[in-house]
Design an enzyme around this catalytic site. Structure first.
Site, PDB file in Angstrom:
ATOM      1  N   LEU A 232       0.830  -1.204   0.000  1.00  0.00           N
ATOM      2  CA  LEU A 232       0.000   0.000   0.000  1.00  0.00           C
ATOM      3  C   LEU A 232       0.862   1.251   0.000  1.00  0.00           C
ATOM      4  CD1 LEU A 232      -2.825   1.276   0.208  1.00  0.00           C
ATOM      5  CD2 LEU A 232      -2.585   1.157   2.706  1.00  0.00           C
ATOM      6  N   ASP A 233       0.682   2.089  -1.035  1.00  0.00           N
ATOM      7  CA  ASP A 233       1.373   3.387  -1.156  1.00  0.00           C
ATOM      8  C   ASP A 233       2.898   3.247  -1.145  1.00  0.00           C
ATOM      9  OD1 ASP A 233      -1.143   4.580  -1.152  1.00  0.00           O
ATOM     10  OD2 ASP A 233      -1.143   4.835   1.014  1.00  0.00           O
ATOM     11  N   GLU A 234       3.402   2.127  -1.666  1.00  0.00           N
ATOM     12  CA  GLU A 234       4.845   1.878  -1.674  1.00  0.00           C
ATOM     13  C   GLU A 234       5.408   1.743  -3.084  1.00  0.00           C
ATOM     14  OE1 GLU A 234       7.073   1.765   0.658  1.00  0.00           O
ATOM     15  OE2 GLU A 234       6.079   1.361   2.579  1.00  0.00           O
TER      16      GLU A 234
END
Length: 289
Positions: A232-234
């Site tokens: 997530l969001d990486e």
């Protein structure tokens, strides 16, 4: 991918490979041999990992077709172990946009496409809500309402994959689509899905990043456009934008201030990807502008 009428004699060649002497000489020599004039060249040699990246915009006046150039370039690419792509310069990539309730990024992308600023073809918009159906249909673009709940998520993602395949989609853009994609879906879309996150990553991941930023008393807020992966969001970062704020800004003020940064970061990422300027290298990107 659709081509404009004048796409015939200008091409974009994007490549990367392990760095070693002779790469530029081999590529430029190949282009000269095949009657191509270099209009623009961007290149970068990453020293620590000894890796080379290059993007060339070329013209072939009365020269070979893109298919003939691809076939001939294969020998050069094999010699240097290149990952490469050769496309007509005026090619318009087929884009599917996903959105939930916040419509500013969607509206911005549709306006930039309609005005010709983004040379893409938006073939569909998918949403888990119907809030923006009239806007999308006003632009003459098919709208697909695909509701998502915990129970229906597998079916919703299967429907998305159907649309991607049926519409020959080359890029999926998550324009404030507020659903987390499954690991299986992110693997299917690897390298061809871009998300906008409303914070300056790696700070303030996950939900309500502006509220997290307010709690920390930040003096700038921003937005990050990145490729989607299973974390997530990486995902690898493509574009970021920031705006200055101060102690007088409450959480909703930060949300308002951040909208323009979200639109600009996302439109830049979509443009650079579709122009062949972004090369993925591990968990990083090289953007040749």
């Amino acid at each position: 991918m659709s081509l404009s009428a004048e796409a015939g004699d200008e091409y974009v060649l994007t490549l990367d490979c392990p760095d070693r002497p002779g790469i530029v000489h081999a590529v430029s020599g190949f282009l000269l041999e095949h009657g191509c004039d270099i209009l623009d060249n961007k290149q970068f040699g990453e020293r620590s990992q000894r890796h080379f990246f290059m993007r060339l915009h070329v013209r072939a006046e009365g020269g070979p077709s893109v298919e003939a150039l691809r076939e001939a370039f294969g020998a050069v690419a094999e010699e240097f172990g290149m990952r490469w792509r050769l496309e007509p310069h005026s090619a318009r990539r087929r884009v599917l946009i996903m959105v939930s309730k916040f419509g500013h990024c969607l509206n911005d992308l549709l306006f930039r496409t309609r005005s010709g600023e983004l040379n893409v073809e938006v073939v569909a918009v998918v949403s888990n809500h119907t809030d923006h159906q009239r806007l999308v249909e006003w632009h003459g673009i098919p709208f697909f309402h695909v509701p998502v709940t915990a129970d229906t998520k597998p079916a919703a993602e299967a429907r998305l994959i159907e649309l991607v395949e049926e519409l020959d989609v080359e890029l999926v853009v998550l324009a404030r689509y507020m659903q987390v994609l499954s690991d299986g879906l992110t693997r299917k879309l690897d390298g061809r899905a871009i998300n906008i996150h409303h914070s300056f990553l790696p700070s303030f991941k996950g939900a309500k990043p502006y509220h997290q930023a307010y709690a920390r008393g930040v003096k700038t807020v921003g937005a990050t456009a990145h490729y989607v992966n299973s974390e997530l969001d990486e995902g690898p970062i493509i574009s970021q934008q920031v705006v200055e704020v101060d102690h007088t800004y409450g959480p909703e003020d930060l949300v308002a201030a951040g909208r323009d940064t979200e639109c600009k970061a996302l439109s830049n990422a979509v443009r650079w990807h579709c122009e062949g300027r972004v090369i993925l290298h591990g968990n990083r990107t090289v953007v040749l502008r």
